[in-house]
Design an enzyme around this catalytic site. Structure first.
Site, PDB file in Angstrom:
ATOM      1  CE  LYS A  12      -3.567   2.365   2.624  1.00  0.00           C
ATOM      2  NZ  LYS A  12      -4.521   2.340   3.717  1.00  0.00           N
ATOM      3  CD  GLU A  62       9.223  -6.063   7.012  1.00  0.00           C
ATOM      4  OE1 GLU A  62       8.981  -4.936   6.503  1.00  0.00           O
ATOM      5  OE2 GLU A  62       8.930  -6.351   8.192  1.00  0.00           O
ATOM      6  N   GLY A  68      -4.866  -1.917   4.825  1.00  0.00           N
ATOM      7  CA  GLY A  68      -4.086  -3.068   4.360  1.00  0.00           C
ATOM      8  C   GLY A  68      -4.757  -4.397   4.644  1.00  0.00           C
ATOM      9  CD  GLU A 103      -1.916  -4.411  11.406  1.00  0.00           C
ATOM     10  OE1 GLU A 103      -0.714  -4.733  11.506  1.00  0.00           O
ATOM     11  OE2 GLU A 103      -2.472  -4.275  10.303  1.00  0.00           O
ATOM     12  CE  LYS A 154       5.715  -0.994   9.948  1.00  0.00           C
ATOM     13  NZ  LYS A 154       4.708  -0.287   9.170  1.00  0.00           N
TER      14      LYS A 154
END
Ligand code: F6P
Length: 536
Positions: free
Chosen positions: A197, A203, A255, A341, A501
């Site tokens: 997206k 990754e 997502g 999530e 992240k």
């Protein structure tokens, strides 16, 4: 959400067993189930009764669920922390009317992209589009999270319909994943779809660059053999993917809700555009049901209320998703992202702290495999794990109908065993029949007791077709939405993934040995030192 009344009702009923509820009500299975189309959701094997169900249903009106639901479908910016609409439902709005965001109808763009996907997918399948070495034998989808789990899950689920090129999915930044995948492929006859997206996910971008280098080294042609799926079309162009190979979608598609649109492209290539359309129609049929049915007949709403009952009222910390359908083997992982999530939050929409537990841990495996692994704990462990069984009436292999019968019998047996259990007296009788006596009989009998009264639900469907898969996925999406509305949280952001992240980015040069680990905690510094010592 006010849970006091429900908690009081639950405590008044602490000695009420599920079996006892069946004894009291001959029609319990009919009363405590919901159906739509050919799907039947049975929640009669839970402790929910007339009063508790009424109290649960009252939560929907108290939370303004009907207004929130219409706000979502009509393109209001209900993802308030990101200032976005939530409109994955528009991606499957094949027969519906206009859907507006900021006063603009999004449907022309959605349908135009869908049509471009259909043409592209059919050209790949039919050999009209080729790689440097001829027609595409394999497709590799590179993506992670929502850009991977949905298509992987659907590809497995729809394998009886798979008549296109072979499909492979690479998600993990672990080089093992892409190395093991590419090793078996012809770089001149492989199509690579880069799905992201944001088109920034480390990754995915790392794997995409590795795949491009592999293709060029092997005589393939990335200009002909790469496609992209993204909301960040400008970034796909800078990566060098030609415009006509880019399938865009708007930021109002989250997502983990994106399999219905361009992220579903690999699935469409595998099963064809007609089967993919049937998948979309299944999702849309669930949308129509969710918008129209009153609360007690509304399958996503009742699935959500069962979830609230088990997690927020009774306090069970996890729920198991147990598909007795081998082709749904990746469904638990897909639901893990969808549910955890979305509803793993501790702050309400208004920024206040949540005063009740957030969504549960979701986990599971297909039956019957799980029976020979973790069901021991489900039956005899000290924690209660509400189980969500799923099973088809019929399989895809008529010549193996006896397998399907065994599968169904096992599924039904598990929910019955969880509910019924086995008493100490029954266990004693068994031990006595086996010839045991005295203390040894007593000791052995106690190991063979099943507490029972353990709740489960069962979703049963005729057969796992693309349409049914669409219904099931949309059912769970709406369940997550309803639970989120009742909790008063934003189910559509995911700030909890950001910190890791950021730290990974700052750790990069330290792990490379270019920067010192000074300032890091002792554990992290010691682990880095170990890795540096043991590296060639
Ligand atoms: O890290 C979580 C996440 O943002 C998910 O929500 C998303 O599905 C996944 O990463 C992949 O993101 P993208 O599609 O932008 O590469």
């Amino acid at each position: 959400m006010q849970l006091d009344g429900l908690t009081a009702l639950a405590s008044e009923r602490k000695d009420q067993t599920i079996l006892g509820l069946f004894d009291k009500d001959a029609n319990r299975a009919g009363t405590y189930s919901a159906s739509t189309g050919d799907l039947l959701f049975d929640y009669s094997k839970t402790q929910i009764d007339h009063d508790t169900r009424d109290a649960l249903i009252a939560l929907c009106d108290a939370a303004g669920l009907a207004e929130r639901r219409e706000a979502m479908f009509s393109g209001a910016k209900i993802n308030e922390t990101e200032g976005r609409a939530v409109l994955h439902t528009a991606l499957r709005n094949l027969d519906g009317g206009p859907v507006e965001v900021d006063g603009l109808d999004v449907m022309p763009d959605v349908l135009d992209t869908l049509q471009r996907m259909r043409v592209f997918a059919e050209e790949v399948r039919g050999g009209a589009i080729t790689g440097a070495g001829g027609s595409f034998s394999d497709v590799v989808n590179i993506g992670i999270g929502g850009s991977d789990l949905g298509p992987v899950m659907a590809t497995h689920a729809l394998s009886p319909y798979h008549d296109g090129p072979r499909l492979h999915y690479v998600s993990n930044v672990d080089g093992a994943h892409i190395a093991d995948t590419l090793r078996q492929l012809d770089p001149t006859r492989t199509l690579v779809i880069v799905a992201s997206k944001t088109f920034t996910t480390i990754e995915t971008m790392t794997n995409a660059r590795t795949a491009r280098a592999w293709m060029m080294d092997g005589g393939g042609d990335p200009a002909r053999q790469f496609a992209a799926v993204s909301s960040a079309v400008d970034k796909t162009e800078s990566f060098g993917i030609p415009k006509d190979r880019v399938f865009g979608f708007a930021d109002w598609v989250g997502g983990r809700y994106s399999v219905w649109g361009p992220v579903g492209l690999p699935v469409m290539i595998a099963v064809g555009s007609n089967a993919f359309d049937a998948f979309l129609r299944g999702g849309q049929a669930m949308d129509v049901h969710f918008r129209a049915a009153n609360w007690v007949e509304n399958m996503p709403v009742m699935l959500a209320l069962v979830g609230i009952w088990h997690r927020q009222v009774l306090g069970h910390t996890s729920r198991a998703v147990l598909p007795y359908d081998q082709r749904l083997l990746r469904l638990p992982a897909y639901f893990q992202q969808l549910e955890m999530e979305s509803n793993g939050k501790s702050v309400a929409m208004d920024g206040s702290s949540l005063t009740m537990p957030s969504g549960p841990v979701v986990w599971g495996e297909p039956g019957t495999n799980g029976q020979h692994a973790f069901y021991q704990l489900i039956h005899q462990g000290t924690d209660v794990v509400p189980c969500e069984f799923m099973v088809a009436a019929e399989g895809h292999e008529p010549e193996l109908a006896h397998h399907q019968r065994l599968l169904l019998a096992n599924c039904l047996a598990q929910s019955e065993a969880l509910m019924r259990g086995r008493s100490l007296d029954e266990a004693r009788q068994r031990m006595a029949s086996a010839g045991l006596q005295g203390d040894e009989l007593e000791r052995q009998a106690r190991h063979r007791v099943f507490a029972g009264n353990r709740p489960s639900t069962t979703l049963i469907y005729p057969k796992l077709t693309p349409f049914v898969l669409g219904q099931i996925i949309a059912l769970y999406e709406h369940r997550v939405f309803v639970e989120g509305v009742l909790l008063g949280i934003n189910s559509f952001d995911q700030w909890g993934v950001e910190l890791g992240k950021e730290l990974a980015t700052s750790l990069g040069p330290i792990v490379d040995g270019e920067e010192s680990a000074e300032g890091k905690d002792g554990s992290t510094a010691a682990l880095v030192a170990y890795a540096l010592r043991h590296r060639d």
